[in-house]
Motif scaffolding. Structure first.
Motif, short mmCIF file in Angstrom:
data_model
loop_
_atom_site.label_atom_id
_atom_site.label_comp_id
_atom_site.label_asym_id
_atom_site.label_seq_id
_atom_site.Cartn_x
_atom_site.Cartn_y
_atom_site.Cartn_z
N PHE A 1 0.88 -1.17 0.00
CA PHE A 1 0.00 0.00 0.00
C PHE A 1 0.92 1.21 0.00
N PHE A 2 0.72 2.14 -0.97
CA PHE A 2 1.65 3.26 -1.07
C PHE A 2 1.00 4.51 -1.65
N GLY A 3 1.60 5.65 -1.32
CA GLY A 3 1.25 6.93 -1.91
C GLY A 3 2.28 7.25 -2.97
N GLU A 4 1.85 7.92 -4.04
CA GLU A 4 2.76 8.18 -5.14
C GLU A 4 2.56 9.59 -5.67
N LEU A 5 3.67 10.29 -5.87
CA LEU A 5 3.67 11.59 -6.55
C LEU A 5 3.99 11.34 -8.01
N GLY A 6 3.21 11.94 -8.91
CA GLY A 6 3.39 11.70 -10.33
C GLY A 6 2.87 10.33 -10.71
N GLY A 7 3.38 9.79 -11.78
CA GLY A 7 3.00 8.46 -12.21
C GLY A 7 1.61 8.38 -12.82
N PRO A 8 1.06 7.17 -12.90
CA PRO A 8 -0.24 6.98 -13.54
C PRO A 8 -1.39 7.72 -12.86
N GLY A 9 -1.24 8.09 -11.59
CA GLY A 9 -2.27 8.87 -10.90
C GLY A 9 -2.16 10.36 -11.15
N VAL A 10 -1.21 10.79 -11.91
CA VAL A 10 -0.89 12.14 -12.39
C VAL A 10 -0.20 12.98 -11.31
N ILE A 11 -0.90 13.62 -10.40
CA ILE A 11 -0.25 14.47 -9.39
C ILE A 11 0.03 13.67 -8.13
N PHE A 12 -1.01 13.09 -7.54
CA PHE A 12 -0.87 12.28 -6.33
C PHE A 12 -1.93 11.19 -6.37
N SER A 13 -1.57 10.00 -5.91
CA SER A 13 -2.54 8.91 -5.81
C SER A 13 -2.15 7.98 -4.68
N VAL A 14 -3.14 7.27 -4.17
CA VAL A 14 -2.91 6.18 -3.23
C VAL A 14 -3.17 4.90 -4.00
N ASN A 15 -2.34 3.88 -3.76
CA ASN A 15 -2.36 2.68 -4.59
C ASN A 15 -2.21 1.42 -3.77
N PHE A 16 -2.70 0.32 -4.34
CA PHE A 16 -2.50 -1.02 -3.79
C PHE A 16 -1.88 -1.86 -4.89
N ASP A 17 -0.75 -2.50 -4.60
CA ASP A 17 -0.03 -3.34 -5.55
C ASP A 17 0.05 -4.73 -4.97
N SER A 18 -0.18 -5.75 -5.79
CA SER A 18 -0.13 -7.13 -5.31
C SER A 18 0.47 -8.03 -6.37
N ARG A 19 1.21 -9.03 -5.95
CA ARG A 19 1.77 -10.05 -6.84
C ARG A 19 0.75 -11.18 -6.96
N PHE A 20 0.70 -11.81 -8.16
CA PHE A 20 -0.15 -12.97 -8.38
C PHE A 20 0.61 -14.26 -8.11
N THR A 21 1.84 -14.16 -7.65
CA THR A 21 2.69 -15.32 -7.39
C THR A 21 2.95 -15.45 -5.89
N LYS A 22 3.72 -16.47 -5.52
CA LYS A 22 4.03 -16.70 -4.11
C LYS A 22 5.28 -15.96 -3.65
N SER A 23 5.84 -15.11 -4.48
CA SER A 23 7.01 -14.33 -4.07
C SER A 23 6.77 -12.86 -4.38
N ASN A 24 7.76 -12.04 -4.07
CA ASN A 24 7.62 -10.61 -4.33
C ASN A 24 8.04 -10.25 -5.75
N THR A 25 8.30 -11.25 -6.60
CA THR A 25 8.61 -11.03 -8.01
C THR A 25 7.52 -11.70 -8.85
N GLY A 26 7.54 -11.44 -10.14
CA GLY A 26 6.57 -12.05 -11.05
C GLY A 26 5.43 -11.12 -11.39
N PHE A 27 4.38 -11.71 -11.97
CA PHE A 27 3.23 -10.92 -12.41
C PHE A 27 2.40 -10.42 -11.24
N GLY A 28 1.83 -9.23 -11.45
CA GLY A 28 0.96 -8.64 -10.44
C GLY A 28 0.22 -7.47 -11.05
N GLY A 29 -0.37 -6.68 -10.20
CA GLY A 29 -1.12 -5.53 -10.67
C GLY A 29 -1.26 -4.48 -9.59
N ARG A 30 -1.73 -3.33 -10.02
CA ARG A 30 -1.96 -2.24 -9.08
C ARG A 30 -3.23 -1.50 -9.46
#
Length: 187
Positions: A34-63
């Motif tokens: 769970f993170f806050g972001e300046l710039g990026g896809p949310g443009v100025i500021f956004s709060v986001n949730f990112d998750s992996r679809f795998t059993k590790s912190n690498t691999g496919f996921g989404g936000r």
């Protein structure tokens, strides 16, 4: 608008389904952030949730995220007087991404793509004064394609997270370069 809500529902369902299939006793590092972001896809500021679809912190996921923009604009009347209005836009960034790196490493590279929904412009002044018909020359809601090329740093077993990188927008045949920096917490 129905398509946007259906897309969000499918995206969140996919994250929820992927998380159900991961055993809770698997100590594979931070898969959810769970993170806050300046710039990026949310443009100025956004709060986001990112998750992996795998059993590790690498691999496919989404936000998925939620952002909000506000700006004040000056409107000059025929009589020469200026009035001021606040314009607000809601942004909803959605991305699928792939995180590269050694499993459970704290230094990772993220590459992703998706879309950001820009809600129709709203006039807060008109909203509070009941003038809902003042929508002349108002652009409709739009969707812009996005990409992300990010470095991310996170503790191996969760905790403080930060990332930064290049996140361009693709709209109407143009590429709008953007950068992003975010901080949050991984669990």
């Amino acid at each position: 608008m129905k398509t946007l809500f259906l897309t969000i529902a499918v995206f969140i369902s996919g994250i929820a389904f992927a998380q159900k299939s991961i055993p809770k006793n698997d100590a594979a590092g931070s898969r959810r952030i769970f993170f806050g972001e300046l710039g990026g896809p949310g443009v100025i500021f956004s709060v986001n949730f990112d998750s992996r679809f795998t059993k590790s912190n690498t691999g496919f996921g989404g936000r998925v995220g939620l952002g909000f923009l506000t700006r004040e604009e000056t409107i000059t009347s025929n009589s020469g007087f200026n009035t001021y209005r606040q314009r607000s836009i809601v942004t909803i960034p959605l991305q699928l991404n792939y995180v590269f790196g050694k499993p459970n490493s704290s230094h990772l590279i993220e590459v992703g793509g998706g879309a950001t929904f820009f809600g129709k412009k709203l006039s807060l002044y008109d909203f509070f004064h009941g003038d809902f018909n003042n929508t002349a020359n108002e652009p409709e809601s739009i969707v812009a394609a996005t990409a992300s090329f990010m470095y991310r740093k996170i503790a191996k077993n969760g905790g403080f997270f930060w990332h930064g990188g290049f996140t361009p927008f693709f709209m109407n045949g143009y590429i709008q370069p953007m950068v992003a920096a975010g901080i949050g917490y991984g669990f």
